[in-house]
Design an enzyme around this catalytic site. Structure first.
Site, PDB file in Angstrom:
ATOM      1  N   PRO A  88       0.817  -1.222   0.000  1.00  0.00           N
ATOM      2  CA  PRO A  88       0.000   0.000   0.000  1.00  0.00           C
ATOM      3  C   PRO A  88       0.845   1.265   0.000  1.00  0.00           C
ATOM      4  CG  PRO A  88      -0.707  -1.523   1.720  1.00  0.00           C
ATOM      5  CD  PRO A  88       0.588  -2.024   1.213  1.00  0.00           C
ATOM      6  N   GLU A 116       0.897  -7.867   8.639  1.00  0.00           N
ATOM      7  CA  GLU A 116       0.949  -6.400   8.747  1.00  0.00           C
ATOM      8  C   GLU A 116       2.020  -5.824   7.836  1.00  0.00           C
ATOM      9  OE1 GLU A 116      -2.183  -6.341  10.396  1.00  0.00           O
ATOM     10  OE2 GLU A 116      -1.228  -4.382  10.496  1.00  0.00           O
ATOM     11  N   ARG A 153      -1.317  -8.086 -21.275  1.00  0.00           N
ATOM     12  CA  ARG A 153      -2.225  -7.606 -22.324  1.00  0.00           C
ATOM     13  C   ARG A 153      -1.515  -6.690 -23.312  1.00  0.00           C
ATOM     14  NH1 ARG A 153      -7.645  -7.617 -21.745  1.00  0.00           N
ATOM     15  NH2 ARG A 153      -7.825  -5.655 -22.865  1.00  0.00           N
ATOM     16  N   ASP A 168      -7.572  -0.209 -25.814  1.00  0.00           N
ATOM     17  CA  ASP A 168      -8.069  -0.059 -24.442  1.00  0.00           C
ATOM     18  C   ASP A 168      -8.186   1.417 -24.115  1.00  0.00           C
ATOM     19  OD1 ASP A 168      -8.197  -2.699 -24.165  1.00  0.00           O
ATOM     20  OD2 ASP A 168      -6.516  -2.952 -22.787  1.00  0.00           O
TER      21      ASP A 168
HETATM   22  C1  LIG Z   1       4.370  -5.415   1.782  1.00  0.00           C
HETATM   23  O1  LIG Z   1       3.612  -4.847   2.829  1.00  0.00           O
HETATM   24  C2  LIG Z   1       2.239  -5.013   2.795  1.00  0.00           C
HETATM   25  C3  LIG Z   1       1.603  -5.611   1.702  1.00  0.00           C
HETATM   26  C4  LIG Z   1       0.205  -5.751   1.759  1.00  0.00           C
HETATM   27  C5  LIG Z   1      -0.520  -6.365   0.578  1.00  0.00           C
HETATM   28  O2  LIG Z   1      -0.526  -5.445  -0.520  1.00  0.00           O
HETATM   29  C6  LIG Z   1      -1.504  -4.466  -0.508  1.00  0.00           C
HETATM   30  O3  LIG Z   1      -2.263  -4.355   0.409  1.00  0.00           O
HETATM   31  C7  LIG Z   1      -1.575  -3.560  -1.681  1.00  0.00           C
HETATM   32  C8  LIG Z   1      -0.769  -3.621  -2.792  1.00  0.00           C
HETATM   33  N1  LIG Z   1      -1.169  -2.633  -3.623  1.00  0.00           N
HETATM   34  N2  LIG Z   1      -2.183  -1.944  -3.059  1.00  0.00           N
HETATM   35  C9  LIG Z   1      -2.439  -2.497  -1.859  1.00  0.00           C
HETATM   36  C10 LIG Z   1      -0.521  -5.340   2.879  1.00  0.00           C
HETATM   37  C11 LIG Z   1       0.168  -4.748   3.943  1.00  0.00           C
HETATM   38  C12 LIG Z   1      -0.577  -4.298   5.122  1.00  0.00           C
HETATM   39  C13 LIG Z   1      -1.504  -5.139   5.740  1.00  0.00           C
HETATM   40  C14 LIG Z   1      -2.174  -4.671   6.863  1.00  0.00           C
HETATM   41  C15 LIG Z   1      -1.914  -3.384   7.342  1.00  0.00           C
HETATM   42  N3  LIG Z   1      -1.032  -2.591   6.713  1.00  0.00           N
HETATM   43  C16 LIG Z   1      -0.368  -3.020   5.636  1.00  0.00           C
HETATM   44  C17 LIG Z   1       1.541  -4.566   3.911  1.00  0.00           C
END
Ligand SMILES: COc1cc(COC(=O)c2cn[nH]c2)cc(-c2cccnc2)c1
Length: 238
Positions: A88, A116, A153, A168
Site C-alpha cells: 500500500p 501487517e 495484455r 483499451d
Molecule cells: C508489503 O507490505 C504489505 C503488503 C500488503 C498487501 O498489498 C496491498 O495491500 C496492496 C498492494 N497494492 N495496493 C495495496 C498489505 C500490507 C498491510 C496489511 C495490513 C496493514 N497494513 C499493511 C503490507
C-alpha cells in the site's frame, strides 16, 4: 516476458493464470510465470515466515530471511530482472507504468507480502515498491495478478487479432464508451439507434462523446492533453 512470484500462497497465482488471456499467452509461450513458495526458503522445521514486530503493535511481520534466500536463489542465474514489492506504500500502478514495465523489463519478480507487512530491510533488495490502489489487501498476491494481467495484455500478440490493448480506453487517456450486444430490445431497454445505423463515422463520434461524458462524470482527472476536436466535444457536453 517472465514473471517470478514470491508468495506463501502459490495456489492463488497458479489458479488464476490458467484462465483467459493469461492462459492463452502462457500456452503461446509469450509469457512465463514461475511461482515460488517462500516457505521453501525457510530454515526451520515449522517453515516459519513471520514473527512479532519489534517495538510492539498488532499483528505479525514477515521475516526477511525467506525473502532474502528466495531473491538470492533467483539472482544465481545472473539474468537481469526488475524486483517489485507490492505494498500500500508503493507508487501508484497505472496503465502508463504497465506499458513501461512491458517495454523495459524482460523479467519481473513480484514480491507478495501478507500480515501487517514485511521487514523493512527487504526493500534493500527491491527495485520498486508499487501499489495498485489506496486500500489495504490481505496480501500482495491480488496486486501481483493485476500487474501480470495488465502487462501481459500489452505484449504484442498476447491478445490475438480479435482484441487490441492499444484500443483499451486507458491507452487513449479516458474511460471507455458503452458496449451493447444482442438482443436489440431487452424488456424495453433498447440499444441506441446510432449503433444500428451502420454509419461508422456517426458511431465513432457517438462513442467518443460517450467516452468523454463518462470520463467527465467519473474521472475528470484523466481529462488532460485533449486534442482540439476532443476539447470541442467536451465543451458541448458542459
Ligand atoms: C508489503 O507490505 C504489505 C503488503 C500488503 C498487501 O498489498 C496491498 O495491500 C496492496 C498492494 N497494492 N495496493 C495495496 C498489505 C500490507 C498491510 C496489511 C495490513 C496493514 N497494513 C499493511 C503490507
Amino acid at each position: 516476458m517472465k514473471f517470478e512470484v514470491l508468495t506463501i500462497f502459490p495456489e492463488i497465482i497458479e489458479c488464476y493464470i490458467k484462465h483467459g488471456v493469461l492462459g492463452k499467452a502462457l500456452n503461446k509461450g509469450i509469457v512465463e510465470v514461475k511461482v515460488y513458495n517462500l516457505r521453501d526458503f525457510t530454515s526451520d522445521k515449522h517453515k516459519k515466515v513471520d514473527d512479532y514486530p519489534y517495538g510492539g503493535g498488532a499483528g505479525m511481520v514477515m521475516q526477511i530471511e525467506p525473502f532474502y534466500n528466495a531473491i538470492m536463489h533467483l539472482k544465481a542465474d545472473e539474468k537481469p530482472r526488475k524486483l517489485v514489492l507490492l505494498s500500500p506504500q508503493g507508487r501508484k500502478f497505472t496503465q502508463k507504468l504497465a506499458q513501461k514495465f512491458m517495454e523495459e523489463s524482460k523479467a519481473m519478480v513480484l514480491i507478495c507480502g501478507r500480515y501487517e507487512g514485511i521487514d523493512e530491510r527487504v526493500k534493500a533488495f527491491v527495485d520498486e515498491e508499487v501499489s495498485i490502489g489506496d486500500y489495504v489487501l490481505s496480501g500482495g498476491e491480488l496486486a501481483a495478478l493485476v500487474i501480470i494481467d495488465s502487462v501481459v495484455r500489452l505484449i504484442p500478440g498476447a491478445l490475438g487479432d480479435e482484441l487490441s490493448a492499444v484500443e483499451d480506453s486507458f491507452m487513449k487517456g479516458f474511460l471507455d464508451y458503452p458496449h451493447y450486444t444482442r438482443p436489440e430490445d431487452f424488456k424495453g431497454m433498447k440499444v441506441p439507434e446510432v449503433l444500428l445505423s451502420g454509419d461508422h463515422k456517426k458511431i465513432a463520434l457517438w462513442r467518443k462523446r460517450q467516452a468523454l461524458k463518462n470520463t467527465l462524470k467519473n474521472r475528470p482527472d484523466l481529462l488532460k492533453n485533449l486534442s482540439p476536436e476532443d476539447m470541442r466535444i467536451l465543451k458541448e457536453l458542459c
